[in-house]
Scaffold this motif. Structure first.
Motif, mmCIF file in Angstrom:
data_model
loop_
_atom_site.group_PDB
_atom_site.id
_atom_site.type_symbol
_atom_site.label_atom_id
_atom_site.label_comp_id
_atom_site.label_asym_id
_atom_site.label_seq_id
_atom_site.Cartn_x
_atom_site.Cartn_y
_atom_site.Cartn_z
ATOM 1 N N THR A 1 0.814 -1.235 -0.004
ATOM 2 C CA THR A 1 0.131 -0.154 0.019
ATOM 3 C C THR A 1 0.866 1.198 -0.065
ATOM 4 O O THR A 1 0.272 2.326 -0.333
ATOM 5 C CB THR A 1 -0.973 -0.015 1.167
ATOM 6 O OG1 THR A 1 -0.121 -0.031 2.333
ATOM 7 C CG2 THR A 1 -2.023 -1.084 0.955
ATOM 8 N N GLU A 2 2.147 0.911 0.574
ATOM 9 C CA GLU A 2 2.995 2.323 0.546
ATOM 10 C C GLU A 2 3.292 2.782 -0.822
ATOM 11 O O GLU A 2 3.730 3.873 -1.163
ATOM 12 C CB GLU A 2 4.131 2.233 1.346
ATOM 13 C CG GLU A 2 5.156 1.192 0.638
ATOM 14 C CD GLU A 2 4.906 -0.342 1.122
ATOM 15 O OE1 GLU A 2 5.914 -1.335 1.052
ATOM 16 O OE2 GLU A 2 3.784 -0.572 1.604
ATOM 17 N N ASP B 1 0.886 6.117 -3.616
ATOM 18 C CA ASP B 1 0.927 7.611 -3.889
ATOM 19 C C ASP B 1 1.836 7.717 -5.110
ATOM 20 O O ASP B 1 1.751 8.589 -6.050
ATOM 21 C CB ASP B 1 1.099 8.279 -2.678
ATOM 22 C CG ASP B 1 0.238 8.435 -1.572
ATOM 23 O OD1 ASP B 1 -1.008 8.183 -1.964
ATOM 24 O OD2 ASP B 1 0.896 8.598 -0.478
ATOM 25 N N THR C 1 11.699 1.451 1.936
ATOM 26 C CA THR C 1 10.925 2.359 2.096
ATOM 27 C C THR C 1 11.628 3.867 2.078
ATOM 28 O O THR C 1 11.214 4.670 1.565
ATOM 29 C CB THR C 1 9.914 2.284 3.273
ATOM 30 O OG1 THR C 1 9.231 1.107 3.095
ATOM 31 C CG2 THR C 1 9.177 3.378 3.371
ATOM 32 N N LYS D 1 11.606 6.436 -1.473
ATOM 33 C CA LYS D 1 11.783 7.767 -1.424
ATOM 34 C C LYS D 1 12.652 8.435 -2.479
ATOM 35 O O LYS D 1 12.370 9.606 -3.078
ATOM 36 C CB LYS D 1 12.474 8.347 0.194
ATOM 37 C CG LYS D 1 12.676 9.676 0.183
ATOM 38 C CD LYS D 1 13.094 9.870 1.695
ATOM 39 C CE LYS D 1 13.457 11.174 2.009
ATOM 40 N NZ LYS D 1 13.904 11.539 3.454
#
Length: 888
Positions: free
Chosen positions: A647-648, A651, A789, A794
């Protein structure tokens, strides 16, 4: 006895004195009576001049006494010509002063009355005139003789060729001086007798006529000599000729100077080895005019021999002047042509002659037209041989079609023949000269390049229009036969040439093949070729091998509709690798090539092939953008389903989806614009012009215009270079986006695999009644997820953010550049790229009135059923929601 008779008797006695017989007295009285009643006195004579002269040179009392006597005579009115008598007596009174100047080498002016005395053949020695001594020249003023004049006056008159001069003219030697006794004195009986004999020595008119006829042929006579200083024939000063006859002789002698001038030009050019047939024809025309002139001379000489100068039926100077009036005018015209024709040859010479025919006088125009008819014959022969057989015979470079013998047949049409503009005659228009050159060039091209030996001159309509007279070239008539001949031969030759190209060499099929393969018109073939090449072209450019690429090309041909093409066309299709630069991939150097040979290479020259390669490279790059984004879209859709548990990533994938939507919209609109607005429209114009073409040059020009139009509309010309660079930058950003997203998806896929494997192992151990995980395994799993992550996710999010901002800035700048263009099609492209004003909100210039005035929907360019893909990023900005996965 009247006052007049008394005056004459007193004047005669004072002149002769005593001891003279009655005959001399009567002769002199008759002379004075004619003088008194003659009308050759000065019209502006004023008695005040006599009064002033007496007051200055004599005495004031004498002047006053003269004025009183003059007024008394004027009141009486007995003397009809009182002013003439006074003028006559005044000049008699000052005659002694003038005669004293002869012995000192001074010449005295003569008046019209003296000429009258000579024509009357009277004893003028007793007149009031100062008679010019024998061997001296009258002048308008009293001047001292120069040394040169003295030498010229003493030149011998003997040895001047065939003597036709009068035997009364005595020869002078270099030591001769004017005899002192030749100037009579008014009070000397001896002077009177000598002067009377001197008047009898005047040259007879028949002798003058004979000399004029001789001089008219450019030959010096005994009486008339050529003066190099003045470049004219003159009568020597020691020859006694009445002034009016002398004037006529000098004016007629001009014909001899003109004759010599023309004849010298003809003789000189005949010996000039660089003077070609047209120049020699001009000399023939000049000789023809000289022969006509000499025939007139022969007629006049015969008439003089038969009749002499008898005033009733013979030849006089006045009649001779009338005979020579028109010939001299013609000689002047011809001589002016000779002057201006110096240094000219060929068509330039014909232009000069033709310019002299623009005259209102019929005789003038007729003379020039006759000369032009003779001069133009060689040119007409050269043109006839050139347009009928393709033979160019011009060793002297007089023809307006130039040939370069060093050019081979491969470049025959473009470089072997050219127009010499300076040699195009003024009676031929530039279009007519172009047709003549194209006609002959087409004949040579058919025979030497197309290897077709058809004899076009034997065709019926060509034979019917053929002319034999060159005068039709410059004559203006209703039929305009020369223009008709050129048009018929030009159309027949050009028509036959295009038939050979269309039927024997399949020009139209080759043209369509260039459109299908080099301009990406064969969609199934291009798509299959790109699918097969994607692996090879992703390699470094230096790792490519032509035999591998050619094998892939053969596979693409056999698996698509291209297999049904003509074998000759498929054999010409090939692969070419462009020059490799450091860092280039196979996509950057790959290109299709179409080999042209034979007559069609005249249209598809090496320069036009380079145009095709540049256009192919641009279209291939644009097609690659569409292909890459389409593949990337499919991969993202697959990975989206695969990565639903992560789910991360939502976006980031959403942002990537928005960027991809904008890029897809941009590339699709660019592709539509290039294929339909640019290439398809230009292709339709090309086919129309090819079908309407009259000659091969029209086909070449239409084809070049087709390529220029594509280069301009695709922003590849020099004027649009900044816009093209901007578009290349946008394409580079799309490739960079592909690389970033593909790299991230691979890393995300591996991370997903690790997580799935971790969960699978935990479930397996749990099913075996073991601990599903341990602290060490859980810590390692947590560390790996944190690293993904914090680092990968990033970093990718930052890269996509920067790329999105850069991309939107580049697109906005590109739209600003489009807004400054005046081309309607480019304005239509700008409207398509920003139809919902998404980019307009980012750039104030796009919202300015001058830009909005141009922003009209391109309804004329949209076909029924066409849809315009909206920039998805713009919709997201307006709707404020997430783009669903099935948006595209």
């Amino acid at each position: 006895m009247s006052e007049e008779d008394q005056l004459l008797r007193n004047l005669t006695q004072s002149s002769l004195g005593k001891g003279h017989d009655n005959k001399q007295v009567n002769d002199l009285q008759r002379l004075y009576r004619k003088i008194l009643h003659a009308s050759h006195f000065s019209s502006d004579f004023n008695v005040n001049k006599v009064v002033k002269h007496l007051a200055v040179n004599k005495d004031v009392k004498v002047a006053a006494e003269f004025q009183t006597l003059y007024e008394k005579l004027a009141k009486l009115g007995t003397i009809t010509h009182l002013d003439n008598v006074v003028e006559f007596l005044h000049k008699v009174g000052i005659d002694n002063e003038r005669t004293q100047t002869f012995n000192s080498g001074v010449r005295v002016s003569s008046t019209p009355l003296q000429s009258e005395l000579r024509s009357l053949q009277t004893p003028a020695a007793l007149s009031h005139f100062s008679v010019t001594p024998y061997g001296q020249t009258p002048a308008n003023s009293v001047t001292r003789l120069s040394a040169g004049e003295r030498q010229r006056l003493t030149m011998s008159s003997s040895g001047l060729g065939t003597s036709r001069a009068s035997s009364h003219v005595p020869p002078l030697t270099s030591q001769s001086q004017p005899p002192s006794h030749s100037t009579p004195h008014l009070n000397s009986s001896e002077s009177f007798n000598n002067y009377k004999a001197y008047l009898k020595d005047d040259v007879q008119e028949v002798e003058l006529i004979r000399d004029v006829i001789l001089v008219a042929q450019g030959i010096e006579s005994k009486l008339m000599r050529f003066d190099p200083k003045t470049e004219s024939y003159r009568i020597p000063d020691n020859v006694r000729v009445p002034p009016h006859k002398k004037k006529i002789c000098c004016s007629l002698a001009e014909s001899g100077w003109l004759y010599n001038k023309i004849k010298q030009y003809v003789d000189q050019k005949k010996l000039d080895n660089t003077f070609g047939p047209i120049g020699l024809s001009f000399c023939v025309a000049l000789q023809s005019e000289l022969r006509s002139y000499l025939r007139l001379i022969a007629v006049l000489d015969t008439q003089l021999t038969e009749h002499g100068s008898d005033i009733t039926g013979g030849l006089t100077l006045t009649r001779l002047a009338l005979w020579f009036k028109e010939p001299i005018k013609n000689l002047k015209l011809v001589a002016s042509l000779v002057d201006i024709a110096k240094g000219k040859k060929g068509g330039a010479l014909l232009s000069i002659i033709h310019s002299y025919s623009w005259h209102g006088a019929i005789a003038h125009t007729s003379l020039v037209s006759n000369m032009l008819s003779l001069t133009v014959k060689p040119l007409f022969g050269i043109i006839s041989r050139w347009i009928y057989t393709g033979t160019l015979e011009d060793p002297y470079n007089e023809f307006f079609v130039a040939s370069d013998p060093q050019v081979k047949d491969d470049n025959l049409w473009h470089f072997k023949y050219s127009l010499r503009k300076s040699m195009i005659p003024s009676f031929l228009s530039a279009d007519m000269a172009r047709k003549i050159m194209l006609t002959g060039k087409s004949v040579v091209f058919i025979h030497r390049v197309c290897h077709d030996n058809t004899q076009l001159e034997r065709r019926e309509n060509v034979e019917r229009a053929r002319l034999t007279e060159g005068s039709a070239m410059f004559s203006q008539n209703e039929e305009d036969s020369f223009t008709n001949m050129i048009d018929v031969v030009y159309k027949e030759t050009s028509k036959h040439l295009m038939e050979v190209l269309y039927t024997k060499y399949n020009f139209i099929n080759h043209l369509k093949a260039m459109r299908r393969y080099l301009l990406l018109g064969q969609g199934d073939f291009i798509q299959q070729l790109m699918d097969l090449l994607v692996t090879e072209l992703s390699k470094d450019a230096s790792a490519l091998y032509l035999h591998n690429l050619n094998g892939i090309l053969e596979t693409a041909i056999r698996s698509t509709n291209a297999q049904f093409e003509d074998k000759d066309i498929l054999s010409r299709l090939d692969v070419r690798l462009l020059e490799i630069s450091p860092g280039d991939l196979g996509w950057d150097v790959f290109s299709l090539d179409y080999r042209t040979r034979g007559p069609i290479s005249t249209v598809f020259t090496s320069d036009t092939v380079i145009f095709y390669l540049r256009i192919f490279n641009f279209l291939w790059r644009a097609k690659r953008m569409e292909y890459a984004l389409a593949n990337l879209w499919r991969q993202k859709q697959q990975y989206s389903r695969m990565l639903r548990g992560m789910t991360e990533l939502d976006d980031l994938l959403h942002s990537a989806h928005i960027i991809a939507s904008e890029m897809i919209h941009f590339t699709q609109q660019i592709g539509y614009f290039i294929n339909f607005e640019v290439i398809e429209c230009a292709w339709d114009d090309l086919l129309h012009k090819v079908n309407q073409a009259e000659d091969l040059d029209h086909i070449i020009a239409a084809h070049q215009q087709f390529l220029d139009s594509i280069m301009t509309r695709c922003l590849m010309d020099e004027e649009h270079r900044p816009m093209f660079s901007q578009l290349r930058t946008i394409f580079d950003l799309i490739i960079k986006y592909q690389q970033i997203l593909e790299g991230f998806l691979e890393k995300a896929s591996r991370e997903n695999e690790y997580r799935v494997e971790y969960m699978r192992n935990a479930a397996r151990r749990d099913s075996q009644s073991e601990w599903a995980t341990t602290e060490e395994r859980e810590a390692a799993e947590k560390e790996r997820r944190t690293e993904f992550t914090q680092l990968t996710l990033k970093q990718t999010r930052s890269q996509l953010k920067v790329l999105a901002q850069t991309y939107q800035g580049m697109v906005t700048k590109f739209l600003v550049m489009l807004a400054t263009q005046t081309d309607d099609k480019l304005q239509a492209l700008r409207f398509r790229l920003d139809f919902n004003e998404y980019y307009q909100q980012k750039e104030p210039f796009l919202a300015s009135p001058q830009v909005l005035k141009k922003s009209k929907p391109p309804t004329a360019s949209l076909l029924p059923g066409d849809t315009v893909m909206q920039p998805v990023g713009g919709l997201i900005g307006l709707l404020g929601g997430r783009v669903p996965d099935n948006t595209m």
